[in-house]
Design an enzyme around this catalytic site. Sequence first.
Site, PDB file in Angstrom:
ATOM      1  N   GLU A 124       0.861  -1.338  -0.490  1.00 34.41           N
ATOM      2  CA  GLU A 124      -0.158   0.257   0.004  1.00 34.41           C
ATOM      3  C   GLU A 124       0.931   1.305  -0.231  1.00 34.41           C
ATOM      4  OE1 GLU A 124      -4.051  -1.216   2.137  1.00 34.41           O
ATOM      5  OE2 GLU A 124      -2.251  -2.047   2.965  1.00 34.41           O
ATOM      6  N   GLU A 144      -3.567  -9.612   3.775  1.00 33.79           N
ATOM      7  CA  GLU A 144      -4.482  -9.549   4.489  1.00 33.79           C
ATOM      8  C   GLU A 144      -5.869 -10.629   5.111  1.00 33.79           C
ATOM      9  OE1 GLU A 144      -2.776  -5.653   3.603  1.00 33.79           O
ATOM     10  OE2 GLU A 144      -2.969  -7.572   3.083  1.00 33.79           O
TER      11      GLU A 144
END
Length: 268
Positions: A124, A144
Site C-alpha cells: 500500500e 491480509e
Amino acid sequence: MSEEFGQDRPAEAGSGSGTDVLVERRGPVLVIRLNRPRVRNALTRAMAERLAAAFTELDARAELRVGVLTGAPPAFCSGMDLGAFARGERASLPGRGFGGLTEQPPSKPLIAAVEGAAVGGGFEMVLACDMVVAADDAVFGLPELRRGLVAAAGGLLRLPRAIAPAVAMEMALTGEPIDAQRAFALGLVNRVVAPGTALTAACELAEKIAAHADHAVLASKGVLARVRDGELADEYRSHRELLSGILDSPGARAGAREFVGERLGGPR
C-alpha cells in the site's frame, strides 16, 4: 554496516529505536530507508512518525527535489508489525495514513525502490508512491485476508486505479502475490532491474527528474496526481468508516496473534 549506509542518519521525529528509519541526502535526492531487516521492515507507530517527519522534510527543504523510499534487505516492507497490532498499536497516523504516507503523500515526487517483498501495508505504501523501480526478485501482494484482516491503508482504493479492476479484485480476494515482471506488465512498475540494484536505479531516475525546473516538476506531478487520485480523499473517509469496525474486532486481533504465534512470537 556497509559503506552505502555510512552517511545515513536517523530521522528526528518519533520515539523508540532511532535506527529503524534511516534518512540520507544524496544531492537533490532524499533516500528514506526502512531498517528493521530482522522482521522484513514491519512498521511500528514510531517508524510511521519518523517516516512522516522525513516526508515533511522532503517537501520543506528547497534543495531536496525527489524522494526515494526503500527497505533494508531482504525486503521492502512486510506491512504492519502484527505483534504490535495485536497489542493495540497501529502504524498509521491521523490524516497521513499508514507509514505517514498512504493518505497524504508528499507534494514532491516519490519513487519506491523495491527489493524482495512489498506486501500488505508495504504494498500500500508502494501504491502511494509516484513511480516504482523493482528488482527482478520483488513480489507485491495484499495477503491480509489470509490473516483475517483487511487491506485498510488505501490499497483497496489505489490498486483498481493502477490496474484493471478485475485483476485488483483477484489480488485482494485471493491474497496471492505477483512478481515484478507481472507487475511491470500490469503497469504497476516503471522499471525492472537486477536484484540488488533497485536503489541505484531509482536514484538515477530521481536525478533525471531533479535536473528539470522545480516548479515545472511540481506542477506536472500535481496535475497528474489529481487525475489519478480523483475523489480519493472523500473515499478515504467512507473507507475508514467501513473498515474500522473490522480492524477493531476481536477476530482481527486474534488473527494477528495467531500469525505471530506461528512465527514463534516474533513480530511481523
